[in-house]
Design a protein around this motif. Structure first.
Motif, PDB file in Angstrom:
ATOM      1  N   LEU A 181     -16.597   1.869   0.500  1.00 52.26           N
ATOM      2  CA  LEU A 181     -15.622   1.015  -0.196  1.00 52.26           C
ATOM      3  C   LEU A 181     -15.149  -0.117   0.721  1.00 52.26           C
ATOM      4  CD1 LEU A 181     -12.175   0.788  -0.911  1.00 52.26           C
ATOM      5  CD2 LEU A 181     -13.882   0.460  -2.693  1.00 52.26           C
ATOM      6  N   ASN A 182     -14.654   0.215   1.913  1.00 46.94           N
ATOM      7  CA  ASN A 182     -14.167  -0.834   2.811  1.00 46.94           C
ATOM      8  C   ASN A 182     -15.316  -1.712   3.322  1.00 46.94           C
ATOM      9  OD1 ASN A 182     -11.675   1.394   4.239  1.00 46.94           O
ATOM     10  ND2 ASN A 182     -11.375  -0.122   2.649  1.00 46.94           N
TER      11      ASN A 182
ATOM     12  N   GLN B 200     -15.957  -4.168   0.712  1.00 42.40           N
ATOM     13  CA  GLN B 200     -14.890  -5.180   0.638  1.00 42.40           C
ATOM     14  C   GLN B 200     -15.037  -6.227   1.736  1.00 42.40           C
ATOM     15  OE1 GLN B 200     -11.651  -2.221   0.746  1.00 42.40           O
ATOM     16  NE2 GLN B 200     -10.804  -3.232  -1.052  1.00 42.40           N
TER      17      GLN B 200
ATOM     18  N   LYS C 112     -15.497   6.620   2.824  1.00 41.65           N
ATOM     19  CA  LYS C 112     -14.590   5.597   2.299  1.00 41.65           C
ATOM     20  C   LYS C 112     -14.668   4.304   3.104  1.00 41.65           C
ATOM     21  CE  LYS C 112     -10.471   3.492   1.689  1.00 41.65           C
ATOM     22  NZ  LYS C 112      -9.550   2.813   2.554  1.00 41.65           N
TER      23      LYS C 112
ATOM     24  N   GLN D   2      -7.503 -12.329   2.415  1.00 43.97           N
ATOM     25  CA  GLN D   2      -6.641 -11.211   2.840  1.00 43.97           C
ATOM     26  C   GLN D   2      -7.494 -10.113   3.483  1.00 43.97           C
ATOM     27  OE1 GLN D   2      -4.136  -9.055  -0.077  1.00 43.97           O
ATOM     28  NE2 GLN D   2      -3.622  -7.593   1.532  1.00 43.97           N
ATOM     29  N   ILE D   3      -8.615  -9.800   2.852  1.00 41.45           N
ATOM     30  CA  ILE D   3      -9.462  -8.725   3.395  1.00 41.45           C
ATOM     31  C   ILE D   3     -10.111  -9.161   4.713  1.00 41.45           C
ATOM     32  CG2 ILE D   3     -11.478  -7.255   2.931  1.00 41.45           C
ATOM     33  CD1 ILE D   3     -10.686  -7.534  -0.079  1.00 41.45           C
TER      34      ILE D   3
ATOM     35  N   PHE E 295       0.826  -1.207   0.000  1.00 40.31           N
ATOM     36  CA  PHE E 295       0.000   0.000   0.000  1.00 40.31           C
ATOM     37  C   PHE E 295       0.862   1.261   0.000  1.00 40.31           C
ATOM     38  CE2 PHE E 295      -2.523   3.424   1.779  1.00 40.31           C
ATOM     39  CZ  PHE E 295      -3.592   3.393   0.902  1.00 40.31           C
TER      40      PHE E 295
ATOM     41  N   HIS F 149      -7.349  -9.408  -5.389  1.00 38.62           N
ATOM     42  CA  HIS F 149      -7.417  -9.208  -3.938  1.00 38.62           C
ATOM     43  C   HIS F 149      -8.150 -10.392  -3.331  1.00 38.62           C
ATOM     44  CE1 HIS F 149      -7.691  -5.556  -0.986  1.00 38.62           C
ATOM     45  NE2 HIS F 149      -6.852  -6.467  -0.584  1.00 38.62           N
TER      46      HIS F 149
ATOM     47  N   ARG G 229     -16.287  -0.090   9.672  1.00 40.01           N
ATOM     48  CA  ARG G 229     -16.900  -0.426   8.393  1.00 40.01           C
ATOM     49  C   ARG G 229     -18.383  -0.772   8.523  1.00 40.01           C
ATOM     50  NH1 ARG G 229     -12.055  -3.591   5.063  1.00 40.01           N
ATOM     51  NH2 ARG G 229     -10.419  -2.174   5.750  1.00 40.01           N
TER      52      ARG G 229
ATOM     53  N   VAL H 256      -7.094   7.578   3.275  1.00 42.50           N
ATOM     54  CA  VAL H 256      -6.229   7.111   2.181  1.00 42.50           C
ATOM     55  C   VAL H 256      -6.998   6.080   1.365  1.00 42.50           C
ATOM     56  CG1 VAL H 256      -4.043   7.431   3.393  1.00 42.50           C
ATOM     57  CG2 VAL H 256      -5.269   5.294   3.664  1.00 42.50           C
ATOM     58  N   ASP H 257      -6.754   6.028   0.089  1.00 41.37           N
ATOM     59  CA  ASP H 257      -7.470   5.033  -0.716  1.00 41.37           C
ATOM     60  C   ASP H 257      -6.693   4.639  -1.961  1.00 41.37           C
ATOM     61  OD1 ASP H 257      -9.412   3.314  -1.551  1.00 41.37           O
ATOM     62  OD2 ASP H 257     -10.936   4.842  -1.992  1.00 41.37           O
ATOM     63  N   ARG H 258      -6.465   3.390  -2.091  1.00 41.38           N
ATOM     64  CA  ARG H 258      -6.059   2.739  -3.338  1.00 41.38           C
ATOM     65  C   ARG H 258      -6.035   1.237  -3.052  1.00 41.38           C
ATOM     66  NH1 ARG H 258      -1.308   4.686  -7.220  1.00 41.38           N
ATOM     67  NH2 ARG H 258      -2.803   4.806  -8.915  1.00 41.38           N
ATOM     68  N   ILE H 259      -6.617   0.446  -3.900  1.00 43.43           N
ATOM     69  CA  ILE H 259      -6.614  -0.998  -3.666  1.00 43.43           C
ATOM     70  C   ILE H 259      -5.288  -1.557  -4.184  1.00 43.43           C
ATOM     71  CG2 ILE H 259      -7.790  -3.175  -4.116  1.00 43.43           C
ATOM     72  CD1 ILE H 259     -10.392  -1.531  -4.426  1.00 43.43           C
TER      73      ILE H 259
ATOM     74  N   ASN I 205      -6.547   2.515   7.953  1.00 41.89           N
ATOM     75  CA  ASN I 205      -8.007   2.611   7.897  1.00 41.89           C
ATOM     76  C   ASN I 205      -8.656   2.443   9.248  1.00 41.89           C
ATOM     77  OD1 ASN I 205      -8.436   2.854   5.057  1.00 41.89           O
ATOM     78  ND2 ASN I 205      -7.762   0.726   4.879  1.00 41.89           N
TER      79      ASN I 205
ATOM     80  N   LYS J 146     -11.563  -4.231  11.962  1.00 40.21           N
ATOM     81  CA  LYS J 146     -12.127  -3.504  10.828  1.00 40.21           C
ATOM     82  C   LYS J 146     -13.631  -3.275  10.940  1.00 40.21           C
ATOM     83  CE  LYS J 146      -8.597  -5.471   7.722  1.00 40.21           C
ATOM     84  NZ  LYS J 146      -8.282  -6.421   6.633  1.00 40.21           N
TER      85      LYS J 146
HETATM   86  C1  CS2 Z   1      -8.826  -3.746   2.418  1.00 43.38           C
HETATM   87  C2  CS2 Z   1      -8.070  -2.437   2.314  1.00 43.38           C
HETATM   88  O1  CS2 Z   1      -7.438  -5.416   3.297  1.00 43.38           O
HETATM   89  C3  CS2 Z   1      -8.332  -4.615   3.540  1.00 43.38           C
HETATM   90  O2  CS2 Z   1      -8.849  -4.491   4.641  1.00 43.38           O
HETATM   91  O3  CS2 Z   1     -10.169  -3.496   2.636  1.00 43.38           O
HETATM   92  O4  CS2 Z   1      -6.700  -2.645   2.338  1.00 43.38           O
HETATM   93  C4  CS2 Z   1      -8.456  -1.627   1.074  1.00 43.38           C
HETATM   94  O5  CS2 Z   1      -8.104  -2.298  -0.108  1.00 43.38           O
HETATM   95  C5  CS2 Z   1      -7.889  -0.236   1.072  1.00 43.38           C
HETATM   96  O6  CS2 Z   1      -8.339   0.432   2.218  1.00 43.38           O
HETATM   97  C6  CS2 Z   1      -8.302   0.546  -0.171  1.00 43.38           C
HETATM   98  O7  CS2 Z   1      -7.946   1.866  -0.040  1.00 43.38           O
END
Ligand code: CS2
Length: 510
Positions: free
Chosen positions: A299-300, A303, A295, A373-374, A41, A369, A385, A229-232, A191, A381
């Motif tokens: 997004l999270n 995920q 975010k 892993q997530i 990251f 991904h 979230r 922060v954000d980027r996968i 995050n 988390k």
């Molecule tokens: C993902 C994050 O592994 C995780 O928990 O949800 O790493 C996610 O890809 C990033 O926050 C995206 O910015």
């Protein structure tokens, strides 16, 4: 014999034309900031923003990359003089670029001294960090320093030889105070909600226990801005390393792969100078909260939902889970119906468009991904979230039937990994042992399992855990997730949501 060269400063001038290279004079780049936790990251985010900035406005902002946990950096990034290839990938499209902003790497896994030498140096004005959610050693439900954490117990007893992030940062600040007294900005890029506040909390709590006015000195000389922060950028695989060799003809042991999208919103609260990352597309704001909620919840939240439920549906990656017709309907409806109404207005962002954009990003098949892993460290988390939006829905009196399913999904993910449930998959989560013990003691009764897990007050705020609507929704979803037909939980919650919506629309028509 044709030997394949490894990336390094000598190869920079001879890179294939398809690989972009730093356009500034790297040899004159001096270290001005440090980064803790040089993983995929960081290499796809802060280091790239800094590389962009250096190309636009050269300044003394070289990065010293430090790892205090595995992997070591010396044999990979170190051997390559800090250079690495950053690939952005979207389905069939690849863009390659060598990033030059990391000037030095330091391994501090065996002793804190190498890290402390950098962090306490007067040249370093800023420390950024990506140390994962659990790196802060805080209690997820409250944000306070976890004084029962084994590393914190160790560090308070051995403040000269710390091993936790709060212990190392406090020690570095203490050394700065006695050696040169220069101010420091500490910028969390993880995050966790209000990441700057949590970082400040854990450092202050640690410093207060050290005494001697250290906490007051830190309050006057350090700043802890929050940031979104954000980027996968998933964990890098051997295949990623091999692809650089295949496509571009050189070897790189420190490749990082990310999606094209990136975003960085930083609270303007600094102890001194910081890089003008705004020139490279970051945004400085007075309050990060609306961006952070958006975010982490959209997004999270998507995920984590797709990951915990996807694993149970036998799906490997995010893109597999979001392509599943049932999960894709579920996640969109959950976000639009339940999550969005909990968000505050976000300057310049239209919430529905953000949901569509986020789901679109998750469909990218080149970003492999893994759901496992997530799902890792889910206990760290789910508060930001899922549980925080649930709490807000309950306060507003709106429904939580969908958001409760991934909460049960996280429980089921760890329960099914326990010996009692046949160790379905290996897991990594600080609470895995505790949940396995609950599963061993409690057995298959979903109500008893949910009750025992909801009683963990370091994750579940007692007020939320006592809420009957929440308890009933989680318990019923958990029962189904542990059955032979786990996706019944998803189907039934959607059906119930549909019925409730029809009822509401009939009532409003009357
Ligand atoms: C993902 C994050 O592994 C995780 O928990 O949800 O790493 C996610 O890809 C990033 O926050 C995206 O910015």
């Amino acid at each position: 014999m044709n030997t394949i060269e490894t990336l390094g400063p000598r190869l920079l001038e001879r890179l294939p034309a398809a690989v972009q290279r730093p356009s500034y004079d790297r040899a004159s780049l001096a270290p001005g900031m440090a980064h803790l936790g040089v993983g995929a990251f960081h290499r796809c985010h802060q280091a790239e923003y800094t590389d962009d900035l250096l190309a636009l406005q050269f300044d003394r902002w070289g990065i010293v990359g430090i790892n205090i946990r595995p992997p070591t950096l010396a044999d990979t990034l170190g051997r390559q003089g800090g250079l690495y290839t950053r690939l952005t990938r979207e389905n069939d499209h690849v863009e390659a670029r060598v990033i030059g902003s990391i000037v030095k790497v330091v391994d501090s896994q065996d002793s804190p001294d190498p890290a402390l030498a950098v962090l306490a140096s007067p040249d370093i004005e800023l420390v950024t960090m990506t140390v994962t959610e659990k790196g802060y050693c805080h209690i997820p439900s409250t944000g306070a320093l976890d004084l029962g954490h084994p590393d914190i117990i160790h560090d308070l007893a051995n403040p000269d030889a710390p091993r936790s992030v709060p212990g190392i940062l406090t020690r570095a600040l203490e050394q700065r105070r006695v050696t040169h007294g220069r101010k420091l900005t500490l910028l969390s890029c993880d995050n966790i909600p209000t990441n700057g506040v949590i970082l400040e909390n854990v450092v202050r709590a640690f410093a207060e226990r050290r005494g001697d006015g250290l906490a007051d000195w830190i309050a006057a000389n350090a700043a802890f801005p929050s940031a979104m922060v954000d980027r996968i950028a998933p964990a890098v695989t051997q295949d990623d390393l091999d692809s650089v060799e295949r496509w571009f003809g050189y070897r790189d042991t420190a490749v990082a792969v990310g999606e094209p999208f990136r975003q960085w919103v930083i609270e303007q609260k600094f102890a001194g100078r910081i890089p003008s990352w705004d020139l490279a597309g970051a945004t400085f704001v007075d309050d990060v909260t609306p961006f952070e909620h958006l975010k982490m919840r959209v997004l999270n939240g998507a995920q984590t939902t797709l990951a915990t439920l996807g694993v149970q549906a036998g799906l490997e990656h995010t893109f597999d889970a979001v392509a599943d017709p049932l999960l894709s309907v579920f996640v969109r409806r959950m976000l639009v119906e339940e999550t969005l109404p909990t968000l505050m207005p976000v300057p310049g962002i239209e919430p529905l468009a953000y949901v569509e954009q986020s789901l679109g990003r998750l469909k990218n098949t080149a970003i492999r991904h893994r759901n496992h892993q997530i799902a890792t460290d889910g206990s760290q988390k789910i508060v930001q979230r899922l549980l925080n939006p649930i709490r807000d829905c309950l306060e507003r009196g709106t429904s939580i039937g969908l958001l409760s399913v991934p909460v049960a999904g996280w429980m089921a993910y760890l329960i099914l990994a326990s010996a009692r449930f046949g160790k379905r998959w290996p897991v990594s989560d600080p609470y895995a042992g505790r949940i396995a013990a609950i599963a061993d003691e409690t057995g298959r009764d979903a109500q008893a399992l949910a009750s025992a897990i909801l009683a963990i007050d370091t994750i579940f705020d007692p007020g939320l855990a006592a809420n009957e609507i929440f308890r009933a929704a989680v318990t019923s979803a958990l029962g189904e997730l542990l059955s032979d037909d786990p996706m019944a939980a998803v189907r039934h919650s959607l059906e119930q949501d549909q019925v409730a919506r029809l009822k509401r629309s009939k009532q409003s028509a009357l």
